[in-house]
Design an enzyme around this catalytic site. Structure first.
Site, mmCIF file in Angstrom:
data_model
loop_
_atom_site.group_PDB
_atom_site.id
_atom_site.type_symbol
_atom_site.label_atom_id
_atom_site.label_comp_id
_atom_site.label_asym_id
_atom_site.label_seq_id
_atom_site.Cartn_x
_atom_site.Cartn_y
_atom_site.Cartn_z
ATOM 1 N N CYS A 83 0.825 -1.211 0.000
ATOM 2 C CA CYS A 83 0.000 0.000 0.000
ATOM 3 C C CYS A 83 0.864 1.268 0.000
ATOM 4 O O CYS A 83 1.958 1.288 0.558
ATOM 5 C CB CYS A 83 -0.864 0.050 1.242
ATOM 6 S SG CYS A 83 -1.876 -1.396 1.468
ATOM 7 N N ARG A 98 5.394 -0.224 -6.043
ATOM 8 C CA ARG A 98 5.296 -1.010 -4.815
ATOM 9 C C ARG A 98 4.319 -2.175 -4.948
ATOM 10 O O ARG A 98 4.323 -3.067 -4.117
ATOM 11 C CB ARG A 98 4.834 -0.101 -3.670
ATOM 12 C CG ARG A 98 5.868 0.944 -3.297
ATOM 13 C CD ARG A 98 5.254 2.026 -2.461
ATOM 14 N NE ARG A 98 4.806 1.533 -1.188
ATOM 15 C CZ ARG A 98 5.489 1.645 -0.052
ATOM 16 N NH1 ARG A 98 6.654 2.237 -0.055
ATOM 17 N NH2 ARG A 98 5.008 1.176 1.070
ATOM 18 N N TRP A 106 -2.997 -2.702 -1.419
ATOM 19 C CA TRP A 106 -2.600 -4.084 -1.683
ATOM 20 C C TRP A 106 -3.405 -4.920 -0.709
ATOM 21 O O TRP A 106 -3.207 -4.831 0.513
ATOM 22 C CB TRP A 106 -1.105 -4.233 -1.449
ATOM 23 C CG TRP A 106 -0.525 -5.551 -1.826
ATOM 24 C CD1 TRP A 106 -0.265 -6.005 -3.093
ATOM 25 C CD2 TRP A 106 -0.093 -6.590 -0.927
ATOM 26 N NE1 TRP A 106 0.299 -7.256 -3.033
ATOM 27 C CE2 TRP A 106 0.421 -7.644 -1.725
ATOM 28 C CE3 TRP A 106 -0.068 -6.737 0.451
ATOM 29 C CZ2 TRP A 106 0.937 -8.815 -1.187
ATOM 30 C CZ3 TRP A 106 0.445 -7.910 0.988
ATOM 31 C CH2 TRP A 106 0.937 -8.930 0.170
ATOM 32 N N ASN A 146 -2.052 2.259 5.714
ATOM 33 C CA ASN A 146 -1.148 1.148 5.382
ATOM 34 C C ASN A 146 -0.950 0.338 6.646
ATOM 35 O O ASN A 146 -0.749 0.920 7.719
ATOM 36 C CB ASN A 146 0.237 1.665 4.970
ATOM 37 C CG ASN A 146 0.243 2.313 3.613
ATOM 38 O OD1 ASN A 146 -0.775 2.341 2.940
ATOM 39 N ND2 ASN A 146 1.391 2.842 3.227
ATOM 40 N N GLY A 147 -0.939 -0.980 6.524
ATOM 41 C CA GLY A 147 -0.687 -1.813 7.704
ATOM 42 C C GLY A 147 -1.875 -2.708 7.985
ATOM 43 O O GLY A 147 -2.771 -2.860 7.157
ATOM 44 N N GLU A 165 17.874 -18.292 -5.670
ATOM 45 C CA GLU A 165 17.504 -16.965 -6.170
ATOM 46 C C GLU A 165 17.005 -17.069 -7.619
ATOM 47 O O GLU A 165 16.044 -16.402 -8.007
ATOM 48 C CB GLU A 165 18.717 -16.027 -6.042
ATOM 49 C CG GLU A 165 18.551 -14.623 -6.556
ATOM 50 C CD GLU A 165 17.407 -13.835 -5.918
ATOM 51 O OE1 GLU A 165 16.820 -14.278 -4.924
ATOM 52 O OE2 GLU A 165 17.086 -12.755 -6.464
ATOM 53 N N LYS A 208 13.314 -15.887 -8.820
ATOM 54 C CA LYS A 208 13.072 -14.909 -9.897
ATOM 55 C C LYS A 208 12.121 -15.494 -10.922
ATOM 56 O O LYS A 208 11.188 -14.832 -11.363
ATOM 57 C CB LYS A 208 14.386 -14.521 -10.602
ATOM 58 C CG LYS A 208 15.343 -13.661 -9.846
ATOM 59 C CD LYS A 208 14.893 -12.247 -9.616
ATOM 60 C CE LYS A 208 14.132 -12.141 -8.323
ATOM 61 N NZ LYS A 208 14.833 -11.689 -7.156
ATOM 62 N N GLU A 249 8.446 -15.795 -9.552
ATOM 63 C CA GLU A 249 7.682 -14.583 -9.240
ATOM 64 C C GLU A 249 7.303 -13.766 -10.466
ATOM 65 O O GLU A 249 6.266 -13.106 -10.450
ATOM 66 C CB GLU A 249 8.361 -13.731 -8.164
ATOM 67 C CG GLU A 249 9.660 -13.111 -8.535
ATOM 68 C CD GLU A 249 10.307 -12.373 -7.364
ATOM 69 O OE1 GLU A 249 9.598 -11.848 -6.507
ATOM 70 O OE2 GLU A 249 11.545 -12.311 -7.334
ATOM 71 N N HIS A 278 17.644 -37.777 -3.199
ATOM 72 C CA HIS A 278 16.883 -38.037 -1.970
ATOM 73 C C HIS A 278 15.413 -37.671 -2.136
ATOM 74 O O HIS A 278 14.702 -37.502 -1.152
ATOM 75 C CB HIS A 278 17.501 -37.273 -0.794
ATOM 76 C CG HIS A 278 18.914 -37.695 -0.520
ATOM 77 N ND1 HIS A 278 19.239 -38.936 -0.024
ATOM 78 C CD2 HIS A 278 20.094 -37.063 -0.732
ATOM 79 C CE1 HIS A 278 20.555 -39.037 0.085
ATOM 80 N NE2 HIS A 278 21.092 -37.913 -0.350
ATOM 81 N N LYS A 281 6.245 -4.509 -3.481
ATOM 82 C CA LYS A 281 7.666 -4.220 -3.370
ATOM 83 C C LYS A 281 8.130 -4.235 -1.922
ATOM 84 O O LYS A 281 8.874 -5.069 -1.504
ATOM 85 C CB LYS A 281 7.961 -2.873 -4.037
ATOM 86 C CG LYS A 281 9.439 -2.530 -4.104
ATOM 87 C CD LYS A 281 10.188 -3.425 -5.069
ATOM 88 C CE LYS A 281 11.692 -3.254 -4.984
ATOM 89 N NZ LYS A 281 12.376 -4.410 -5.573
HETATM 90 C C1 F6R Z 1 12.028 -10.951 -4.516
HETATM 91 C C2 F6R Z 1 11.932 -9.828 -3.592
HETATM 92 C C3 F6R Z 1 11.511 -10.107 -2.198
HETATM 93 C C4 F6R Z 1 12.283 -9.214 -1.212
HETATM 94 C C5 F6R Z 1 11.741 -9.411 0.205
HETATM 95 C C6 F6R Z 1 12.538 -8.632 1.228
HETATM 96 O O1 F6R Z 1 12.446 -10.554 -5.779
HETATM 97 O O2 F6R Z 1 12.164 -8.711 -3.949
HETATM 98 O O3 F6R Z 1 11.674 -11.460 -1.868
HETATM 99 O O4 F6R Z 1 13.633 -9.547 -1.276
HETATM 100 O O5 F6R Z 1 10.394 -9.003 0.255
HETATM 101 O O6 F6R Z 1 12.515 -7.270 0.957
HETATM 102 P P1 F6R Z 1 13.574 -6.288 1.579
HETATM 103 O O7 F6R Z 1 14.906 -6.654 1.043
HETATM 104 O O8 F6R Z 1 13.124 -4.913 1.169
HETATM 105 O O9 F6R Z 1 13.511 -6.481 3.069
#
Ligand code: F6R
Length: 609
Positions: free
Chosen positions: A2, A27, A74, A98-99, A481, A485, A488, A504, A604
């Site tokens: 949000c 975001r 969001w 927000n929250g 990672e 990627k 997502e 396993h 984000k």
């Molecule tokens: C994946 C991604 C998320 C963030 C996670 C932590 O591409 O961006 O997994 O890494 O939400 O966010 P931060 O680093 O802002 O604490």
């Protein structure tokens, strides 16, 4: 997640609010709305979907007014639809939030018993109702907000207007960021500086439990005890240019290609020929690090993967024990903290609710100190840490983290080097690691040249439902990672395994429909990995192998492909091998036509638990 924008100005604020919401689009959100006060009337427009959809409704029926609040939502409580979109109104009040309010159900029941009729399923609407009742009973808007937030459990950043007090916006924060934009004859609130940079670069960061009242001419902040407090005004270094997409098709692509510069900036003036320069972690940092006997690294998502790479590095080169844990688990369990342990929080945004809560929790667990590795200097994580090392990635707009990850690895490389040096790492080895770290930007640059070949590889994946990623040792987190990627942004189900684990269990999944992506740089584990890949090949699996230099892969990719690159050395190879993983996910997503920068359901900066 949000976003909030609010403004009090002489000019009409609706266009400013909409521009602010557009700057917050990165975001992630699923509905948007604004409310503006105009001579005692509250005009409101809300819509499911993108800000531009809400904007077209506004443009079809524009309204004047110099006091307003705006929001991108969001969804947490209630589906994304117009009724649940903010601002919420009740009586004389409109409010954005927000929250998450944890005790909203009991508050809602009490209000309903008193005859209040709710129009949404949100936790937010109860706040609007409570504040409106209090204003009706004679309190000022600020008094009503202060009294209301005292009865809330959970996390909030709010901005509130009342038709009884035109020209005033009241904000409050606890557990979610809120800041004030200071203009000339106009003032603003925003959930991050990006929302306000088009109108001012003068920013006041509110502290936990602050309540703020803005008018055209004044900003007055009240602390936890309700008394007026002063907070410093900062000049934000953000610029509107930093968030332009330029020649790139998506922010994610731009951010992948910015990595050589971002990593170079993160290393700049922090490492020299003799290793890490003094006190780059802050005053007294080197003395504190010299006392460290072990580390607990806490983070979420991509930042957690950076922490996992650091575990391999620090244990190997500094010989210190390292535990890495996702913040949402750590905060709710009684972790044992041996004497002399350093708490390290890694976060791009510095506002991730779980990471922040874990850091606060760590305060009562007896750590030697806390270190934040973060990309946002004024964020809560940075402000609350004893030591800090900023990544200098610049704003990351794509929801999927790319340059944030490699700059975190650069920062963690510096931490590793410093800890290792202090613990007597052999001089030649130390010099080799330092020079590898300095080469990280140029090696990443070279890896980016693989893009045309990766576009071809991406074709192999576009019609697949699943993919397996394999790595061993320090490359296992890189495989994790890569899988994150891909899932997502392309919505292909992807999992990562330590290659030795294949037999396993997950080997049962391998057949001709299961592509297996392997990260295979040179190193002591390469032969072991090759044996694991033979297991895949024997079952007809399609292998896409990222290999170092000319290392023989023994025909391992008879179905699939081998892509050769230069990892730049064992120490920095995790950062360099991450680049093709990012490019692969990006191009698969582009070919599948997904919303690369704002993938569905994701946000984000995850400021709710
Ligand atoms: C994946 C991604 C998320 C963030 C996670 C932590 O591409 O961006 O997994 O890494 O939400 O966010 P931060 O680093 O802002 O604490």
């Amino acid at each position: 997640m949000c976003g909030i924008v609010a403004a009090v100005a002489q000019r009409d604020v609706a266009p400013l609010l909409i521009a602010g919401l557009k700057a917050l689009e990165y975001r992630g959100y699923d509905s948007a709305g604004i409310a503006v006060l105009d001579h005692g009337d509250v005009h409101r427009v809300r819509a499911k979907g993108k800000v531009r959809e809400m904007e077209s409704l506004y443009l079809a029926n524009p309204f004047p007014g110099g006091t307003g609040i705006a929001h991108t939502r969001w969804a947490t409580h209630g589906v994304p639809n117009e009724a649940n979109a903010h601002p919420h109104t009740a009586g004389n009040v409109a409010l954005v939030h927000n929250g998450i309010i944890e005790n909203y159900a009991s508050l809602r029941a009490e209000l309903q018993a008193g005859g209040h009729v709710f129009t949404s399923e949100t936790d937010t609407e109860v706040m609007a109702a409570l504040i409106s009742e209090r204003v009706e009973s004679g309190m000022s808007l600020r008094e009503a907000v202060t009294a209301t937030v005292r009865g809330l459990e959970g996390a909030y950043a709010i901005a509130v207007v009342s038709s009884k007090e035109p020209g005033h916006v009241v904000g409050a924060r606890h557990g979610a960021p809120l800041l004030v934009g200071v203009g000339i004859g106009e003032h603003f609130l925003g959930s991050d500086a990006q929302a306000l940079i088009q109108v001012t670069n003068k920013i006041i960061y509110l502290e936990e439990h602050d309540v703020v009242e803005i008018t055209r001419d004044h900003v007055q902040i009240y602390g936890r005890d309700g008394k007026p407090v002063e907070r410093a005004v900062h000049e934000s270094e953000l610029s509107t240019d930093a968030v332009e997409r330029g020649e790139y098709r998506h922010y994610m692509q731009k951010e992948i290609f910015e990595q050589p510069r971002a990593v170079a900036d993160t290393l700049e003036a922090r490492i020299g020929p003799n290793g890490v320069l003094p006190n780059i972690f802050g005053v007294g940092g080197d003395e504190l690090l010299a006392k460290v006997k072990g580390l607990h690294i806490i983070a979420c998502g991509t930042s957690y993967h950076a922490g996992l790479v650091a575990k391999y590095w620090i244990e190997e080169y500094a010989r210190l024990p390292v535990n890495v844990e996702v913040a949402s688990e750590y905060r709710y369990r009684e972790a044992v903290v041996p004497e002399g342990t350093l708490f390290v929080a890694i976060s791009q945004s510095g506002e991730t609710a779980d990471t922040l809560a874990a850091m606060r929790e760590s305060r009562r667990r007896g750590y030697l100190g806390t270190l934040a590795i973060c990309n946002v200097p004024e964020s809560s994580v940075v402000r609350e840490a004893d030591l800090k090392l900023m990544t200098r990635a610049g704003p990351e707009i794509g929801v999927a983290s790319t340059k944030a990850f490699t700059t975190q690895l650069a920062a963690l490389g510096l931490l590793t080097l410093q800890l290792a040096h202090q613990r007597g790492l052999d001089g030649e080895r130390h010099a080799d690691l330092a020079s590898q770290l300095q080469r990280m930007p140029s090696m990443i640059e070279k890896a980016l040249e693989l893009e045309p070949q990766i576009i071809e590889l991406a074709e192999h994946l576009i019609h697949r439902q699943h993919a397996l990623f394999l790595g061993r040792g320090v490359q296992y987190p890189v495989a994790m990672e890569g899988a994150l990627k891909l899932k997502e942004i392309s919505y292909i189900h992807a999992e990562a395994y330590a290659a030795g684990e294949l037999k396993h269990g997950p080997l049962a999944l391998v057949d001709e429909d299961m592509p297996v992506i392997a990260v295979a740089p040179n190193g002591p584990l390469l032969d072991k990995l090759k044996s694991n890949l033979q297991e895949v090949r024997a079952r007809g699996g399609e292998l896409l192998v990222f290999a170092d230099g000319e290392a023989s892969m023994d025909g391992n990719a008879s179905r699939g492909a081998i892509l050769r690159m230069d990892g730049g050395g064992e120490f920095i190879a995790p950062a360099v091998f991450t680049v093709p993983m990012q490019l692969l996910a990006y191009h698969v997503a582009v070919l599948r036509g997904t919303d690369v920068d704002q993938p569905r359901n994701l946000a984000k900066s995850v400021t709710v638990e």
